[in-house]
Every structure is written in C-alpha cells, then in structure tokens.
Design a protein around this motif. Structure first.
Motif, PDB file in Angstrom:
ATOM      1  N   TYR A  64     -32.228 -40.739 -17.935  1.00 26.81           N
ATOM      2  CA  TYR A  64     -30.818 -40.054 -17.620  1.00 26.81           C
ATOM      3  C   TYR A  64     -30.935 -38.700 -17.143  1.00 26.81           C
ATOM      4  N   SER A  65     -30.553 -37.783 -15.819  1.00 26.49           N
ATOM      5  CA  SER A  65     -31.615 -36.710 -15.914  1.00 26.49           C
ATOM      6  C   SER A  65     -30.242 -35.958 -14.785  1.00 26.49           C
ATOM      7  N   CYS A  66     -29.907 -34.808 -14.626  1.00 31.07           N
ATOM      8  CA  CYS A  66     -28.458 -34.363 -13.565  1.00 31.07           C
ATOM      9  C   CYS A  66     -28.008 -35.246 -13.227  1.00 31.07           C
ATOM     10  N   GLY A  67     -27.051 -35.949 -13.717  1.00 33.44           N
ATOM     11  CA  GLY A  67     -26.048 -36.851 -13.507  1.00 33.44           C
ATOM     12  C   GLY A  67     -26.866 -38.321 -12.738  1.00 33.44           C
ATOM     13  N   VAL A  68     -28.404 -38.324 -13.010  1.00 37.25           N
ATOM     14  CA  VAL A  68     -28.445 -39.820 -12.713  1.00 37.25           C
ATOM     15  C   VAL A  68     -28.899 -40.653 -13.878  1.00 37.25           C
ATOM     16  N   ALA A  69     -28.634 -42.137 -13.545  1.00 41.22           N
ATOM     17  CA  ALA A  69     -28.848 -43.038 -14.678  1.00 41.22           C
ATOM     18  C   ALA A  69     -30.149 -44.015 -13.701  1.00 41.22           C
ATOM     19  N   THR A  70     -31.196 -44.204 -14.342  1.00 42.76           N
ATOM     20  CA  THR A  70     -31.818 -45.426 -13.560  1.00 42.76           C
ATOM     21  C   THR A  70     -31.973 -46.390 -14.687  1.00 42.76           C
ATOM     22  N   LEU A  71     -32.488 -47.865 -14.993  1.00 39.60           N
ATOM     23  CA  LEU A  71     -33.207 -48.061 -15.460  1.00 39.60           C
ATOM     24  C   LEU A  71     -34.325 -49.128 -14.553  1.00 39.60           C
ATOM     25  N   GLU A  72     -35.894 -48.506 -14.900  1.00 39.04           N
ATOM     26  CA  GLU A  72     -36.865 -49.667 -14.817  1.00 39.04           C
ATOM     27  C   GLU A  72     -37.010 -50.644 -14.905  1.00 39.04           C
ATOM     28  N   ILE A  73     -37.165 -52.034 -14.236  1.00 41.63           N
ATOM     29  CA  ILE A  73     -38.547 -53.119 -14.918  1.00 41.63           C
ATOM     30  C   ILE A  73     -39.172 -53.586 -14.456  1.00 41.63           C
ATOM     31  N   ALA A  74     -40.787 -52.935 -14.880  1.00 41.86           N
ATOM     32  CA  ALA A  74     -41.937 -53.326 -14.465  1.00 41.86           C
ATOM     33  C   ALA A  74     -42.078 -54.798 -14.786  1.00 41.86           C
ATOM     34  N   SER A  75     -42.252 -55.350 -13.627  1.00 41.69           N
ATOM     35  CA  SER A  75     -43.418 -56.673 -13.087  1.00 41.69           C
ATOM     36  C   SER A  75     -42.442 -57.713 -13.018  1.00 41.69           C
ATOM     37  N   CYS A  76     -41.124 -57.911 -12.743  1.00 45.38           N
ATOM     38  CA  CYS A  76     -39.721 -58.514 -13.013  1.00 45.38           C
ATOM     39  C   CYS A  76     -40.558 -60.633 -13.489  1.00 45.38           C
ATOM     40  N   THR A  77     -40.163 -60.715 -14.411  1.00 48.44           N
ATOM     41  CA  THR A  77     -40.565 -61.927 -14.947  1.00 48.44           C
ATOM     42  C   THR A  77     -39.090 -62.841 -14.402  1.00 48.44           C
ATOM     43  N   LEU A  78     -38.842 -64.298 -13.792  1.00 47.86           N
ATOM     44  CA  LEU A  78     -37.354 -64.861 -14.392  1.00 47.86           C
ATOM     45  C   LEU A  78     -37.051 -64.700 -14.798  1.00 47.86           C
ATOM     46  N   ASN A  79     -37.361 -64.388 -16.697  1.00 50.77           N
ATOM     47  CA  ASN A  79     -35.967 -64.456 -17.705  1.00 50.77           C
ATOM     48  C   ASN A  79     -35.310 -62.458 -17.039  1.00 50.77           C
ATOM     49  N   ASP A  80     -36.233 -62.042 -16.363  1.00 48.62           N
ATOM     50  CA  ASP A  80     -34.759 -60.627 -15.842  1.00 48.62           C
ATOM     51  C   ASP A  80     -33.701 -61.064 -14.916  1.00 48.62           C
ATOM     52  N   ALA A  81     -33.774 -62.007 -14.429  1.00 47.88           N
ATOM     53  CA  ALA A  81     -32.734 -62.244 -13.524  1.00 47.88           C
ATOM     54  C   ALA A  81     -31.260 -62.271 -15.122  1.00 47.88           C
ATOM     55  N   GLY A  82     -30.098 -61.789 -14.645  1.00 44.81           N
ATOM     56  CA  GLY A  82     -29.166 -61.337 -15.292  1.00 44.81           C
ATOM     57  C   GLY A  82     -27.786 -60.304 -14.659  1.00 44.81           C
ATOM     58  N   THR A  83     -26.469 -60.045 -15.901  1.00 45.09           N
ATOM     59  CA  THR A  83     -26.321 -59.100 -15.491  1.00 45.09           C
ATOM     60  C   THR A  83     -26.388 -57.840 -15.537  1.00 45.09           C
ATOM     61  N   TYR A  84     -26.695 -56.476 -15.303  1.00 39.71           N
ATOM     62  CA  TYR A  84     -27.193 -55.524 -16.194  1.00 39.71           C
ATOM     63  C   TYR A  84     -26.328 -54.262 -16.387  1.00 39.71           C
ATOM     64  N   LYS A  85     -25.542 -54.052 -16.345  1.00 41.79           N
ATOM     65  CA  LYS A  85     -24.471 -52.706 -17.166  1.00 41.79           C
ATOM     66  C   LYS A  85     -24.873 -51.612 -17.483  1.00 41.79           C
ATOM     67  N   CYS A  86     -24.140 -50.266 -16.905  1.00 45.08           N
ATOM     68  CA  CYS A  86     -24.449 -48.892 -17.150  1.00 45.08           C
ATOM     69  C   CYS A  86     -23.074 -48.967 -17.995  1.00 45.08           C
ATOM     70  N   ARG A  87     -23.001 -48.468 -19.641  1.00 44.39           N
ATOM     71  CA  ARG A  87     -21.693 -47.632 -19.884  1.00 44.39           C
ATOM     72  C   ARG A  87     -22.343 -45.936 -19.438  1.00 44.39           C
ATOM     73  N   ALA A  88     -20.764 -45.416 -18.844  1.00 45.95           N
ATOM     74  CA  ALA A  88     -20.973 -43.883 -19.178  1.00 45.95           C
ATOM     75  C   ALA A  88     -19.733 -43.346 -20.350  1.00 45.95           C
ATOM     76  N   GLU A  89     -19.999 -42.101 -21.354  1.00 42.42           N
ATOM     77  CA  GLU A  89     -18.820 -42.188 -21.936  1.00 42.42           C
ATOM     78  C   GLU A  89     -18.980 -41.011 -23.116  1.00 42.42           C
ATOM     79  N   ASN A  90     -18.132 -40.199 -22.920  1.00 45.37           N
ATOM     80  CA  ASN A  90     -17.653 -38.374 -23.759  1.00 45.37           C
ATOM     81  C   ASN A  90     -16.404 -39.169 -24.366  1.00 45.37           C
ATOM     82  N   SER A  91     -16.358 -37.472 -24.482  1.00 50.05           N
ATOM     83  CA  SER A  91     -15.043 -37.520 -25.677  1.00 50.05           C
ATOM     84  C   SER A  91     -13.906 -37.914 -25.173  1.00 50.05           C
TER      85      SER A  91
END
Length: 119
Positions: A64-91
């Motif tokens: 997470y840098s300068c307002g950009v959030a990333t999630l990288e999955i290296a070398s995907c397998t069939l088990n990596d399939a699914g729903t991914y969610k990013c949650r941002a929270e402040n006060s």
C-alpha cells in the motif's frame, strides 16, 4: 505575522478505483489493484473468501503506497480461485471492494494430423 495554512480536511476511507474480476492460468502470477482515498491514512486489509490474508503469508505480496493497494499472488494454483476483498478503514469510516479470481488449468491443444491427399 501569523499565517493560516490550508490543511486538507479529514475524509472517510473511500475506494476510488475498484477491484476487477480476473481470469488466470495455473502457474501465472496475478496482481489485484485498487485505489483508496482518505485522511487519516486508511488501514488496509485483504480477504480471500472472508478469511483475512496474513501479511506474513509468503504466497501473497501485499503493498500500500500513495493510495494504491495491491495484492500479488505468485504462480497461481487452482486453490487460489475465489472472492478477494480489500477493505480500507480509518476513524471516519470504511469502504470495500471485491472481485472473483478464476484460475484455470493450462489447456494444451494437440496438433491436428496432417492429411495427405493423393490424387
């Protein structure tokens, strides 16, 4: 002489660019990306199928840098399939975005046999 400097007002955490669905083949890396605004700087959490992804899990790379959030999955397998969610929270509040990642096996096509015509 006193100066009244303009200060950016506090704002609720908001997703300004949402996650997009991805279709990826086994063995290929994928990077999920979303953009986030908010002041104070939001805390970012990633989830796969409602389970929080731990930053120490070496299968994932979270940044997470300068307002950009990333999630990288290296070398995907069939088990990596699914729903991914990013949650941002402040006060002042939170926002979320999610997408589905589909992982498919590599399909090798067999070359068609050459047919020799005799004539």
């Amino acid at each position: 002489m006193a100066f009244d400097l303009w200060k950016e007002p506090d704002a609720k955490a908001t997703i300004t660019f949402k996650l997009r669905p991805r279709l990826i083949q086994v063995g290929i890396s994928v990077k999920l990306l979303c953009c986030i605004a908010g002041r104070p700087i939001p805390k970012i959490q990633w989830f796969k199928n409602s389970n929080e992804i731990n930053e120490t899990d070496s299968h994932y790379s979270l940044e997470y840098s300068c307002g950009v959030a990333t999630l990288e999955i290296a070398s995907c397998t069939l088990n990596d399939a699914g729903t991914y969610k990013c949650r941002a929270e402040n006060s002042l509040g939170f926002d979320e975005t999610q997408c589905y990642v589909t992982v498919e096996e590599v399909k090798l096509l067999k070359p068609k046999a050459l047919i020799l015509e005799q004539g």
